[in-house]
Design an enzyme around this catalytic site. Structure first.
Site, PDB file in Angstrom:
ATOM      1  N   ARG A  33       0.820  -1.215   0.000  1.00  0.00           N
ATOM      2  CA  ARG A  33       0.000   0.000   0.000  1.00  0.00           C
ATOM      3  C   ARG A  33       0.852   1.262   0.000  1.00  0.00           C
ATOM      4  O   ARG A  33       0.661   2.155   0.819  1.00  0.00           O
ATOM      5  CB  ARG A  33      -0.927   0.024   1.209  1.00  0.00           C
ATOM      6  CG  ARG A  33      -1.987  -1.039   1.164  1.00  0.00           C
ATOM      7  CD  ARG A  33      -2.964  -0.837   2.277  1.00  0.00           C
ATOM      8  NE  ARG A  33      -3.929  -1.935   2.296  1.00  0.00           N
ATOM      9  CZ  ARG A  33      -4.736  -2.175   3.292  1.00  0.00           C
ATOM     10  NH1 ARG A  33      -4.702  -1.418   4.366  1.00  0.00           N
ATOM     11  NH2 ARG A  33      -5.573  -3.184   3.238  1.00  0.00           N
ATOM     12  N   CYS A  34       1.789   1.340  -0.916  1.00  0.00           N
ATOM     13  CA  CYS A  34       2.595   2.551  -0.993  1.00  0.00           C
ATOM     14  C   CYS A  34       2.688   2.999  -2.444  1.00  0.00           C
ATOM     15  O   CYS A  34       2.256   2.293  -3.356  1.00  0.00           O
ATOM     16  CB  CYS A  34       3.985   2.352  -0.377  1.00  0.00           C
ATOM     17  SG  CYS A  34       5.214   1.620  -1.457  1.00  0.00           S
TER      18      CYS A  34
END
Length: 127
Positions: A33-34
């Site tokens: 999730r980056c």
């Protein structure tokens, strides 16, 4: 030497780095999730292109950077398989910094410190 270390894959199986002798190894810590998560697509394309010529990619998920790799190893594997169809080796989620960092990362950082993203990209010819 890198071959003296051992990792644990995302199923709990021991993976000696000596298994990769004679291969080109890319070790990458990742998060699901980056902003760099789409790198999975490019990493998989590179792996598919060069795996028969000896390339190995070792993915070590890490949740130390703003909690961007939540979930367990099974969830991370499922995310990467479903969203990016990755087939390269994924290790158990681990720390890459601090008191509980993987000994392999301690060794790697002792060999080449991080000079910042701009410096790293320049050294790879990306900018």
């Amino acid at each position: 030497m890198i071959y003296n270390y051992q990792l644990e894959d995302n199923t709990g199986k021991a993976v000696p780095m000596s298994d990769f002798k004679g291969k080109v190894i890319i070790i990458v810590n990742t998060a699901t999730r980056c902003g760099f998560t789409p790198q999975y697509k490019e990493l998989e394309a590179m792996y598919e292109k060069y795996k028969d010529k000896g390339l190995e990619i070792i993915d070590i998920p890490c949740n130390q950077f703003m909690n961007q790799a939540p979930g367990g190893d099974g969830e991370i594997q499922q995310f990467c398989s479903l969203n990016y169809n990755t087939t390269f080796k994924r290790m158990k989620k681990a720390d890459v910094n601090g008191e509980h960092e993987l000994p392999l990362y301690t060794y790697l950082k002792s060999q080449q410190g991080f000079g910042g993203l701009d410096s790293s990209l320049k050294s790879m010819g990306c900018v």
